[in-house]
Write an enzyme that holds these catalytic residues in place. Structure first.
Site, PDB file in Angstrom:
ATOM      1  N   CYS A   1       0.824  -1.208   0.000  1.00  0.00           N
ATOM      2  CA  CYS A   1       0.000   0.000   0.000  1.00  0.00           C
ATOM      3  C   CYS A   1       0.863   1.265   0.000  1.00  0.00           C
ATOM      4  O   CYS A   1       1.474   1.559  -1.026  1.00  0.00           O
ATOM      5  CB  CYS A   1      -1.001  -0.044   1.140  1.00  0.00           C
TER       6      CYS A   1
ATOM      7  N   ILE B   1      -7.084  -0.499   1.678  1.00  0.00           N
ATOM      8  CA  ILE B   1      -7.421   0.654   2.516  1.00  0.00           C
ATOM      9  C   ILE B   1      -6.871   1.916   1.851  1.00  0.00           C
ATOM     10  O   ILE B   1      -5.653   2.088   1.767  1.00  0.00           O
ATOM     11  CB  ILE B   1      -6.827   0.511   3.935  1.00  0.00           C
TER      12      ILE B   1
ATOM     13  N   GLU C   1      -0.563  -8.318   5.386  1.00  0.00           N
ATOM     14  CA  GLU C   1      -0.200  -8.402   6.807  1.00  0.00           C
ATOM     15  C   GLU C   1      -1.429  -8.345   7.710  1.00  0.00           C
ATOM     16  O   GLU C   1      -1.344  -8.676   8.886  1.00  0.00           O
ATOM     17  CB  GLU C   1       0.799  -7.286   7.177  1.00  0.00           C
TER      18      GLU C   1
ATOM     19  N   HIS D   1      -3.074  -5.233   1.730  1.00  0.00           N
ATOM     20  CA  HIS D   1      -2.384  -5.453   3.007  1.00  0.00           C
ATOM     21  C   HIS D   1      -2.436  -6.919   3.431  1.00  0.00           C
ATOM     22  O   HIS D   1      -3.249  -7.274   4.290  1.00  0.00           O
ATOM     23  CB  HIS D   1      -3.076  -4.652   4.114  1.00  0.00           C
TER      24      HIS D   1
HETATM   25  N1  GLN Z   1      -3.444   6.397   0.801  1.00  0.00           N
HETATM   26  C1  GLN Z   1      -2.229   6.127   1.531  1.00  0.00           C
HETATM   27  C2  GLN Z   1      -1.063   6.913   0.953  1.00  0.00           C
HETATM   28  O1  GLN Z   1      -1.191   7.522  -0.057  1.00  0.00           O
HETATM   29  C3  GLN Z   1      -1.907   4.663   1.555  1.00  0.00           C
HETATM   30  C4  GLN Z   1      -2.910   3.930   2.372  1.00  0.00           C
HETATM   31  C5  GLN Z   1      -2.399   2.701   3.061  1.00  0.00           C
HETATM   32  O2  GLN Z   1      -1.181   2.430   3.127  1.00  0.00           O
HETATM   33  N2  GLN Z   1      -3.310   1.955   3.635  1.00  0.00           N
HETATM   34  O3  GLN Z   1      -0.010   6.878   1.509  1.00  0.00           O
END
Ligand code: GLN
Length: 220
Positions: free
Chosen positions: A85, A143, A186, A184
């Site tokens: 992410c 997320i 994890e 994710h």
């Molecule tokens: N939107 C976040 C970013 O731009 C990333 C979100 C996440 O790691 N769950 O850093």
């Protein structure tokens, strides 16, 4: 470098984000998982995880702690790294929908779009077709996730969204020793992505050991 390839030392960048979950997942896969906050700690790891969190915050903290250049150098020199992410954003060479001055570590020849599923889409779960992982689809937790908008020639696409408005979007990639996922792993019990990364680190260590032995024997 420290270790035997059976129990590689894998660092988790611990400036911000879901560090603990990665430490646990890596430990389950037989790695010695350690936190990395200072430049000198980078020298002790055989691989590095860049966790989920907030990429703008993480990169600012990395710069403030004098870590950004050492991270770039380590990745450039072949240190295996896995970003989930926000970590995917950190590994990307190019960003979309990011502040103009947002820096990255880079290394992955990809263009990554931040918050790509829409700002209003806070989180969702979906089953993915994931190449190269045995055992069927991966149940992925997203997320405020990015996706890979464009991938260079050296990049292998590992996973794509199946169905819905984002059908076919690239959410997992590999380029050499670098792996990134929009989601994710994890946060779920599925350890296959971490297992893949630990395997990459083990192979890299074994290759280095082979190269060192070759050098000692005077093999060019
Ligand atoms: N939107 C976040 C970013 O731009 C990333 C979100 C996440 O790691 N769950 O850093």
């Amino acid at each position: 470098m420290s270790s035997d390839s059976d129990r590689p030392v894998i660092g988790v960048l611990a400036l911000q984000g879901d560090v603990r979950e990665h430490l646990a997942a890596l430990t389950e896969q037989g790695a010695r998982a350690v936190t990395v906050r200072r430049p000198e700690e980078l020298a002790d790891v055989d691989g590095l995880v860049l966790p989920g969190g907030e990429s703008t915050t993480m990169v600012k903290l990395a710069a403030r702690f004098g870590l950004l250049e050492p991270l770039r150098a380590a990745v450039h020199d072949g240190l295996p790294a896995y970003g989930s992410c926000a970590g995917m954003i950190l590994l990307a060479d190019r960003l979309l929908d990011a502040p103009a001055d947002q820096e990255t570590i880079g290394g992955l020849d990809v263009t990554v779009r931040r918050n790509a599923f829409g700002r209003q889409v806070d989180s969702f779960e979906s089953d993915l077709a994931f190449e190269s992982l045995p055992g069927g689809p991966v149940h992925a937790v997203f997320i405020r996730a990015p996706w890979v908008e464009e991938a260079g020639e050296q990049v292998v696409v590992l996973g794509r969204v199946v169905g819905g408005a984002a059908d076919g979007r690239i959410v997992a990639v590999r380029q050499g020793n670098l792996v990134a996922t929009s989601f994710h792993p994890e946060l779920t019990g599925d350890r296959r992505v971490h297992a893949l990364f630990v395997d990459i680190v083990r192979r890299h260590l074994a290759e280095q050991a082979g190269a060192d032995a070759g050098n000692e024997r005077g093999v060019p």
